[in-house]
Design a protein around this motif. Structure first.
Motif, short mmCIF file in Angstrom:
data_model
loop_
_atom_site.label_atom_id
_atom_site.label_comp_id
_atom_site.label_asym_id
_atom_site.label_seq_id
_atom_site.Cartn_x
_atom_site.Cartn_y
_atom_site.Cartn_z
N UNK A 350 51.05 81.68 69.27
CA UNK A 350 52.36 81.52 69.89
C UNK A 350 52.80 80.06 69.86
N UNK A 351 51.85 79.14 69.75
CA UNK A 351 52.18 77.71 69.68
C UNK A 351 52.61 77.29 68.29
N UNK A 352 52.53 78.18 67.29
CA UNK A 352 53.02 77.90 65.95
C UNK A 352 51.95 77.66 64.93
N UNK A 353 50.71 77.34 65.32
CA UNK A 353 49.66 77.09 64.34
C UNK A 353 49.20 78.39 63.69
N UNK A 354 48.79 78.24 62.40
CA UNK A 354 48.15 79.34 61.68
C UNK A 354 46.67 79.03 61.58
N UNK A 355 45.81 79.93 62.02
CA UNK A 355 44.37 79.72 61.97
C UNK A 355 43.72 80.85 61.19
N UNK A 356 42.72 80.49 60.37
CA UNK A 356 41.99 81.47 59.56
C UNK A 356 40.50 81.29 59.74
N UNK A 357 39.73 82.31 59.39
CA UNK A 357 38.27 82.25 59.46
C UNK A 357 37.68 83.24 58.46
N UNK A 358 36.36 83.08 58.19
CA UNK A 358 35.70 83.95 57.23
C UNK A 358 35.41 83.23 55.93
N UNK A 359 35.34 83.98 54.83
CA UNK A 359 34.97 83.44 53.52
C UNK A 359 35.97 82.37 53.06
N UNK A 360 35.42 81.29 52.43
CA UNK A 360 36.26 80.18 51.93
C UNK A 360 35.92 79.84 50.49
N UNK A 361 35.29 80.80 49.77
CA UNK A 361 34.83 80.49 48.41
C UNK A 361 35.99 80.16 47.48
N UNK A 362 37.17 80.67 47.76
CA UNK A 362 38.34 80.39 46.93
C UNK A 362 39.34 79.47 47.65
N UNK A 363 38.92 78.88 48.76
CA UNK A 363 39.80 77.99 49.51
C UNK A 363 40.79 78.71 50.39
N UNK A 364 40.51 80.00 50.73
CA UNK A 364 41.50 80.78 51.45
C UNK A 364 41.65 80.42 52.92
N UNK A 365 40.76 79.57 53.47
CA UNK A 365 40.93 79.13 54.85
C UNK A 365 41.97 78.02 54.93
N UNK A 366 42.36 77.47 53.77
CA UNK A 366 43.45 76.48 53.73
C UNK A 366 43.07 75.10 54.22
N UNK A 367 41.79 74.70 54.00
CA UNK A 367 41.32 73.39 54.46
C UNK A 367 41.31 72.35 53.35
N UNK A 368 41.74 72.72 52.15
CA UNK A 368 41.74 71.76 51.05
C UNK A 368 40.42 71.68 50.34
N UNK A 369 39.50 72.57 50.62
CA UNK A 369 38.19 72.52 49.97
C UNK A 369 37.70 73.93 49.70
#
Length: 1023
Positions: A350-369
């Motif tokens: 509700x504050x506007x942030x988008x948060x993700x979790x789980x697998x990041x092998x393809x960079x899908x968490x959006x952290x730049x790595x």
């Protein structure tokens, strides 16, 4: 499904004007050529951002009927609906999933060939298939049709590549409200709230109860005929939310991903997700072996497999979960959007942030790595984007910002991020290359009450079934007994008399069904017609009173005439009265019983007729239930009386059949005539004061066993007293039971039950092999021979079917007729041996087989026929014996159906022979079928056997005996000029040589006698 254009109000005229301006421009909206597909943007179009100015809360809620999903990320491609209601796709196109009529991929968006006369409002993308929901409610799919994913009924192995849209065959008259796709199957929620799925079904993910693939939509069996408001497809599972706030999942469950507390085998129909008490899901999303839900407290829960931190509980929580657990969120954090992919998940706070979790092998968490394999707690996507909605299906994520721009990140192997490149990972969000075109945005709060539709109990305003409560300032569901049949009403309407409504939130009332009524407004339930009343029509306010001679039970639709033997003399009754003993009723529907005339009686209740009194008895009055011997206190010296003579006052008779009366002894009194003794106060009576001239009977339900008592005793449970003046309480008879004090009767055991002992409180079910068709049974009747009873509590026995029998009592099944036997009718208690002339080689047969011609069956109960032996035959079927060959006939071999006549020269005097006899020499058999041989007559002979006639004696020959085998020549001196003669002819009248011989013999004898005499008498000798 409504889309944004259905919410335009008066203030939307500016947007409408801009649309008209756009239509007047000479812009081209054609699909780009093959070369142009590799360009960085679509053809320029006038942006329509102002159309979103009318939306209260822009964005959409994933997989919900309240909003339309306008951007979708698939495994290898993505699609979006633009603000001008065109549709674009990008990425891999091997199976035609870009929908442009080719199989050539594109790393930037290209236009989809939308079906004629259709406007897309929602899109969903799977692995190699895409589907769209149209403004008309129709659903179209394109790309791979494997497993039947096109949903158009065509064989899926012939529907592998589809470069153009194929219309899904939805149930007639129904359109879709939302559509969700996974790798192998697709599901939709229809206008009526039903869920239908099609495509791959190997793990039960289609929810119809089986595991076969379906090439047309199949209905999901939601419990209790519930309706759905959200649907989400996972790899081999599907999840839904129903209108009552329940969550259900179905399909594969090896990791507990159905959330029902087990890891048992797959579920082919919906299983309830076990959310914590007091919490309700508002959005649900299914992935690969796990699922998540946004709850009504704006927190997120997940369940299933927990590899790669996909349940979002932090690094210390690695166990799989079979029921929902809370995702790690700050206390102050609340979310309004949720979607998950195969191994990762994202939410928008509700504050506007988008948060993700789980697998990041393809960079899908959006952290730049991509170095960190996974994130086990929700982590904010880099870039400070104001995303209002997003879509995950596999390892790529696409999102929409508040200004209708599209962004993607994650796996980009086939250009599925739409940013113009392939074979890369994109670990941070990047804009999709279709500027200046903008994405379509839906309204998440169309009723403008400040509550997002997924959290709003009335997401579309006050609808039929609800009303606007001005005190609360909000919609409110109608209470039971009320309805509203229009939207936006300010009060609920009570159901009129004759109708009712048991549920809340209803738009109409139900008519009282036949057998019921409602006589007040706002009824919640209909009232069953009480026993003694009935109602054949629906929607009634009262019931009809049952007529005389009829009865009805509670809730009856019609009245029932009293059967013969019963009557009812009052209206409005629930039962009929048995004709009392001494009475009869010989018609149906009678309102009275008829007394048996004096001289007749009826011993039992419920009689159809009366019985004449026997000789030696009397019936002194009409309506008698029995015939009577002259009782104690009476006597009779005449037969055929209707009344016996009373013993005079002061007298008694203490035996039946008395011929005189006797004077009372001292110490007894008797003020009455016709008594058998002189009495003090009797048992069953009491006298409460001194000097009484009469005794008082104990009332019903009371008894007294002593004489001279001043009070009576109440009957105890298990006993009853049904008459006044009782001297003892009576234990409930076998067949009855009672658990009350002061009872005047006992309860009869029901049909199918019995009470074996007196004083019982309970009835017992009849055991298997027995039944009770009557009430008040003291025991159950064993199934009679020819019948069986296979269940407990049976009220009747079952007849053995044809071909079966049962010789015993109390059996639970029947026996098959044995070989050599048959049972022609049902209800047989024994099998019947096959009659002579018939046999049977099978079991359980209803008839026997007739013996064939040439055969016989000599005994009963035989299992095979016997061939007729040589010397016998049988030309008829079904015979018990073979016929012996007649005299003059023979049967040479066995099994013949006829006999053969003896030929000429042969004969047979006996019956039952296999051959004929040759006529002997001296005999003949002159015709066929001879019974005897005939001796040759005088003048004939036969020297050969087997002759059919004899030969005549030749000339100068004769035959003078019968049965001769030869002829004799005439003696010397005689002759015979004729044939066939028995003697020869002599001269001089001598008829035969025999006479000559006799004469000579006589002379010789006389001469000898004379000679002897001379020798004895010398006188004679010398005279």
């Amino acid at each position: 499904m409504e889309n944004v254009f259905f919410h335009i109000r008066t203030r939307d005229l500016v947007a409408f004007a801009l649309i008209l301006l756009m239509l007047g421009m000479s812009a081209s909206f054609g699909i780009a050529s093959q070369d142009e597909r590799k360009s960085t943007s679509l053809e320029d179009e006038t942006p329509l951002l102002l159309t979103h100015s009318t939306i209260t809360d822009i964005g959409f809620s994933a997989d919900s009927i309240y909003t339309n999903t306008t951007i979708a990320a698939g495994t290898y491609n993505g699609c979006a609906i633009l603000e001008n209601q065109s549709m674009v796709c990008w990425g891999d196109n091997e199976y035609g999933q870009l929908g442009d009529g080719t199989t050539t991929g594109s790393a930037v968006p290209i236009y989809v060939n939308v079906a004629a006369n259709e406007t897309p409002v929602e899109v969903t993308v799977g692995q190699v298939t895409a589907c769209a929901l149209m403004e008309s409610g129709n659903i179209y799919c394109w790309g791979s049709g494997y497993y039947g994913k096109m949903g158009n009924g065509e064989p899926w192995n012939d529907d592998y590549v589809n470069t153009e849209m194929r219309q899904v065959l939805l149930p007639e008259g129904q359109g879709g409200q939302t559509v969700s796709i996974s790798g192998g199957h697709i599901c939709t929620i229809l206008d009526n709230g039903d869920v239908y799925c099609w495509g791959r079904g190997n793990q039960g993910q289609l929810g119809y109860g089986g595991t076969s693939n379906r090439n047309i939509p199949a209905k999901v069996n939601l419990p209790g005929q519930r309706s759905a408001i959200a649907i989400s497809t996972g790899t081999f599972m599907t999840c839904a939310i129903t209108t009552d706030g329940m969550g259900y999942c179905w399909g594969e469950n090896d990791e507990g991903q159905l959330g029902n507390g087990t890891t048992n085998s797959r579920r082919m129909t919906p299983a309830e997700v076990l959310f914590p008490s007091g919490y309700t899901p508002v959005s649900i999303s299914a992935g690969d072996d796990f699922a998540c839900a946004l709850m009504d407290n704006r927190k997120v829960m997940c369940w299933g497999e927990n590899n790669d931190g996909r349940l979002g509980q932090g690094p210390l929580a690695t166990d799989d979960e079979t029921t929902p657990v809370w995702v790690s969120m700050e206390n102050s954090e609340t979310a309004h959007f949720l979607d998950i992919g195969t191994k990762s998940a994202c939410m928008i706070l509700d504050s506007g942030e988008t948060k993700c979790w789980g697998t990041n092998e393809e960079g899908q968490i959006g952290q730049g790595d991509t170095d960190i394999d996974y994130y086990s707690t929700p982590t904010e996507v880099n870039g400070n984007y104001d995303f209002v909605a997003l879509s995950i299906n596999s390892d790529t994520i696409c999102a929409i910002t508040s200004n209708a721009e599209g962004y993607c990140w994650g796996d980009n192997e086939a250009g599925q991020t739409g940013r113009g490149s392939i074979d890369t990972d994109e670990p941070t969000p990047g804009e999709i290359l279709f500027t200046p075109n903008h994405l379509m945005l839906d309204d998440r709060d169309p009723d403008e009450d400040g509550i997002l539709s997924i959290f709003d109990p009335f997401p579309r305003g006050c609808i039929p079934g609800s009303w606007f409560n001005s005190t609360l300032g909000d919609c409110q569901w109608n209470s039971p007994g009320h309805y509203t049949d229009q939207a936006e009403l300010t009060q609920e309407i009570p159901c009129p008399i004759g109708s009712y409504q048991p549920n809340t939130g209803q738009s109409s009332c139900l008519l009282s069904p036949p057998g019921n009524y409602t006589d007040v407004e706002a009824s919640i339930t209909p009232t069953p017609c009480p026993a003694g009343q009935y109602q054949p029509a629906e929607g009634q306010t009262a019931c009809l009173i049952v007529d005389l001679g009829h009865f009805s039970l509670e809730g009856s639709v019609e009245q029932t005439p009293c059967p013969k033997g019963t009557f009812q003399d009052s209206v409005g009754q629930s039962t009929c009265l048995d004709a009392d003993p001494g009475y009869y009723v010989d018609i149906k529907g009678s309102n009275s019983q008829f007394p048996c005339p004096s001289g007749t009686y009826s011993q039992s209740s419920g009689s159809h007729s009366c019985t004449n009194a026997d000789i030696g008895y009397h019936v002194p009055y009409s309506a008698s239930s029995e015939q009577f011997e002259c009782s104690l206190g009476t006597y009779s010296d005449t037969v055929g009386l209707t009344d016996c003579k009373l013993a005079s006052p002061g007298h008694y008779t203490d035996v039946t059949g008395a011929t005189t009366d006797f004077a009372c002894s001292f110490g007894f009194y008797q003020p009455l005539s016709g008594q058998s003794l002189c009495l003090e106060a009797d048992p069953g009576h009491f006298v409460s004061n001194n000097g009484a001239t009469e005794q008082i009977e104990c009332g019903l339900g009371f008894f007294q066993s002593q004489s001279g008592s001043d009070r009576c005793t109440p009957s105890k449970p298990g006993n009853y007293v049904n008459q006044t003046g009782a001297s003892a309480q009576t234990p409930c008879d076998s067949g009855y039971y009672q658990n009350q004090f002061v009872s005047t009767e006992c309860r009869a055991a029901d049909q199918g039950h019995y009470v074996a002992e007196t004083g019982s409180l309970l009835q017992s079910k009849c055991e298997i092999g027995s039944f009770s068709a009557q009430i008040a049974s003291v025991g159950c009747t064993s199934a009679t021979p020819g019948h069986f009873v296979s269940i407990e509590g049976a009220t009747n026995q079952t007849v053995c079917s044809n071909g079966t029998f049962q010789p015993e009592y109390g059996q639970s099944s029947c026996l098959n007729a044995e070989a050599g036997h048959f049972v022609p009718e049902s209800g047989a208690s024994e099998q019947i041996p096959c009659h002579t002339g018939t046999y049977q080689n099978l079991v359980a047969m209803t008839s026997c087989i007739e013996a064939d011609p040439g055969h016989h069956v000599p005994e009963t109960g035989m299992t095979e026929q016997i061939i007729c032996a040589a010397g016998s035959y049988q030309f008829n079927s079904g015979q018990g014996t073979c016929r012996a060959a007649d005299p003059g006939h023979f049967v040479q071999i066995s099994g013949l159906t006829g006999q053969t006549k003896c030929i000429e020269g042969w004969y047979q005097p006996s019956e039952g022979k296999a051959e004929c006899l040759q006529a002997e020499p001296g005999h003949f058999a002159s015709g066929i079928g001879s019974v005897t041989q005939t001796e040759c007559g005088l003048g004939t002979f036969q020297e050969w056997p087997g002759a059919s006639k004899c030969e005549d004696a030749h000339i100068d020959h004769y035959v003078d005996t019968i049965g001769s085998i030869s002829q004799s020549p005439c003696p010397t001196g005689s002759s015979q000029p004729l044939v066939g003669q028995s003697k020869c002819v002599w001269p001089f009248g001598v008829e035969s040589p025999a006479i000559l011989f006799v004469s000579a013999g006589v002379i010789g004898i006389l001469s000898l006698i004379a000679f002897l005499m001379i020798r004895r008498n010398p006188l004679v000798r010398f005279r």
